[in-house]
Each structure stands twice: as C-alpha cells, then as structure tokens.
Design a protein around this motif. Structure first.
Motif, mmCIF file in Angstrom:
data_model
loop_
_atom_site.group_PDB
_atom_site.id
_atom_site.type_symbol
_atom_site.label_atom_id
_atom_site.label_comp_id
_atom_site.label_asym_id
_atom_site.label_seq_id
_atom_site.Cartn_x
_atom_site.Cartn_y
_atom_site.Cartn_z
ATOM 1 N N UNK A 71 18.796 5.514 -4.908
ATOM 2 C CA UNK A 71 19.172 6.897 -4.584
ATOM 3 C C UNK A 71 17.999 7.512 -3.826
ATOM 4 N N UNK A 72 18.227 8.046 -2.640
ATOM 5 C CA UNK A 72 17.122 8.586 -1.834
ATOM 6 C C UNK A 72 16.315 9.651 -2.576
ATOM 7 N N UNK A 73 15.001 9.581 -2.441
ATOM 8 C CA UNK A 73 14.093 10.541 -3.058
ATOM 9 C C UNK A 73 14.080 11.835 -2.260
ATOM 10 N N UNK A 74 14.021 11.725 -0.937
ATOM 11 C CA UNK A 74 14.047 12.871 -0.050
ATOM 12 C C UNK A 74 15.492 13.221 0.293
ATOM 13 N N UNK A 121 9.568 16.671 -6.897
ATOM 14 C CA UNK A 121 10.819 16.730 -7.642
ATOM 15 C C UNK A 121 11.957 16.616 -6.635
ATOM 16 N N UNK A 122 12.795 15.607 -6.787
ATOM 17 C CA UNK A 122 13.881 15.375 -5.844
ATOM 18 C C UNK A 122 15.036 16.348 -6.080
ATOM 19 N N UNK A 123 15.727 16.668 -5.001
ATOM 20 C CA UNK A 123 16.951 17.456 -5.093
ATOM 21 C C UNK A 123 18.170 16.563 -5.331
ATOM 22 N N UNK A 124 17.986 15.243 -5.260
ATOM 23 C CA UNK A 124 19.102 14.304 -5.383
ATOM 24 C C UNK A 124 19.266 13.852 -6.828
ATOM 25 N N UNK A 125 20.437 14.145 -7.405
ATOM 26 C CA UNK A 125 20.712 13.740 -8.786
ATOM 27 C C UNK A 125 20.550 12.240 -8.948
ATOM 28 N N UNK A 126 19.814 11.843 -9.972
ATOM 29 C CA UNK A 126 19.645 10.428 -10.274
ATOM 30 C C UNK A 126 18.503 9.753 -9.525
ATOM 31 N N UNK A 127 17.848 10.463 -8.607
ATOM 32 C CA UNK A 127 16.725 9.868 -7.867
ATOM 33 C C UNK A 127 15.555 9.666 -8.826
ATOM 34 N N UNK A 128 14.927 8.498 -8.735
ATOM 35 C CA UNK A 128 13.812 8.193 -9.633
ATOM 36 C C UNK A 128 12.506 7.927 -8.903
ATOM 37 N N UNK A 129 12.510 7.947 -7.586
ATOM 38 C CA UNK A 129 11.282 7.750 -6.827
ATOM 39 C C UNK A 129 11.549 7.203 -5.443
ATOM 40 N N UNK A 130 10.512 7.216 -4.641
ATOM 41 C CA UNK A 130 10.616 6.724 -3.264
ATOM 42 C C UNK A 130 10.956 5.246 -3.237
ATOM 43 N N UNK A 162 0.827 -1.205 0.000
ATOM 44 C CA UNK A 162 0.000 0.000 0.000
ATOM 45 C C UNK A 162 0.865 1.260 0.000
ATOM 46 N N UNK A 163 1.978 1.234 0.731
ATOM 47 C CA UNK A 163 2.897 2.376 0.732
ATOM 48 C C UNK A 163 3.471 2.593 -0.659
ATOM 49 N N UNK A 164 3.820 1.531 -1.358
ATOM 50 C CA UNK A 164 4.367 1.661 -2.719
ATOM 51 C C UNK A 164 3.334 2.295 -3.660
ATOM 52 N N UNK A 165 2.067 1.906 -3.522
ATOM 53 C CA UNK A 165 1.000 2.504 -4.343
ATOM 54 C C UNK A 165 0.839 3.985 -4.011
ATOM 55 N N UNK A 166 0.926 4.316 -2.718
ATOM 56 C CA UNK A 166 0.855 5.710 -2.278
ATOM 57 C C UNK A 166 1.984 6.520 -2.912
ATOM 58 N N UNK A 167 3.187 5.959 -2.875
ATOM 59 C CA UNK A 167 4.341 6.661 -3.454
ATOM 60 C C UNK A 167 4.190 6.856 -4.958
ATOM 61 N N UNK A 168 3.583 5.899 -5.656
ATOM 62 C CA UNK A 168 3.362 6.062 -7.099
ATOM 63 C C UNK A 168 2.543 7.319 -7.371
ATOM 64 N N UNK A 169 1.588 7.593 -6.508
ATOM 65 C CA UNK A 169 0.748 8.774 -6.666
ATOM 66 C C UNK A 169 1.505 10.040 -6.252
ATOM 67 N N UNK A 170 2.130 10.020 -5.088
ATOM 68 C CA UNK A 170 2.755 11.245 -4.570
ATOM 69 C C UNK A 170 4.073 11.588 -5.265
ATOM 70 N N UNK A 171 4.824 10.592 -5.697
ATOM 71 C CA UNK A 171 6.119 10.886 -6.336
ATOM 72 C C UNK A 171 5.962 11.736 -7.594
ATOM 73 N N UNK A 172 4.904 11.536 -8.340
ATOM 74 C CA UNK A 172 4.719 12.323 -9.572
ATOM 75 C C UNK A 172 4.456 13.798 -9.263
ATOM 76 N N UNK A 173 4.094 14.089 -8.019
ATOM 77 C CA UNK A 173 3.817 15.459 -7.599
ATOM 78 C C UNK A 173 5.068 16.168 -7.081
#
Length: 123
Positions: free
Chosen positions: A104-107, A91-100, A78-89
């Motif tokens: 590479x850390x998203x936050x 933008x990470x400050x970490x170069x190469x981050x692709x999602x929660x 359920x957390x992974x599904x939540x992240x699919x929704x919120x990650x698109x909203x």
C-alpha cells in the motif's frame, strides 16, 4: 521513452519530528541520491507546510517504466535504511499503509490541475 512527467505526493509530518526531518534532509545520503538519479528521478523537492504538517514532494520522472523504477529504488539497501529513519517521522494518509516500499503506497499521489511553464503573454 515516455514524455517526462511531474509527480506530486503528500504525507503528514509528525510535528515532534519537524526539526529532525529538516536536519536529515539537509544532508541526504549520497547512495539515496544516486538511486534516485539512476532511476530517472530529477528536480526533486520536498516542501513543508507547518499549519497542516504536510510534506509536499515534487519531482520529474524521465524514464519509460515508472512502476519498475520505483520498485527498484525500493530494493536499494541504502534507500531502505533511509526510509526506516524517515518513515517513523511521517504519518500516511493511506489506510493500511505501513511504510515506504510496501504494497500500500506510503505517499499519496496528488493530481496536477494547472501548470504554467512561463513565456510571454500577449495582452
């Protein structure tokens, strides 16, 4: 068990998603909250600073293996599904981050430089 520690993280919110992000977080899915609680996360808050479009998250971690608990939260369906929704909203400050939950850390973790926990002072 390690002493409880406060964690602070930042990420950028895409301005076009600000209202949707706030609506979504007004009703966080129970399974997401359960995963956080099960893995020693409490006193969690997310603040929004619109001038810089920053999301600032703080929480208390009371477990004894932070890395393991974060990995296990990231494996919760359920957390992974939540992240699919919120990650698109966001933008990470970490170069190469692709999602929660990825390598590479998203936050971005933010170091605390000062804390005052109350009490009286003598003048």
């Amino acid at each position: 068990m390690e002493q409880a520690k406060r964690i602070c993280q930042i990420i950028k919110l895409k301005p076009e998603f600000a209202e949707e992000y706030k609506r979504l977080h007004a009703n966080v899915w129970p399974g997401v909250l359960a995963a956080l609680g099960k893995h020693h996360i409490s006193d969690y808050s997310i603040s929004h600073h619109p001038p810089l479009q920053l999301l600032i998250a703080t929480f208390k971690y009371t477990g004894d293996d932070y890395e393991k608990d974060m990995k296990t939260i990231g494996e919760d369906e359920e957390t992974r599904k939540w992240w699919e929704i919120t990650d698109r909203m966001q933008e990470s400050f970490n170069d190469g981050a692709t999602g929660s939950g990825k390598e590479i850390p998203w936050w971005t973790d933010v170091d605390e430089v000062f804390r005052f926990e109350g009490g009286s002072t003598i003048l």
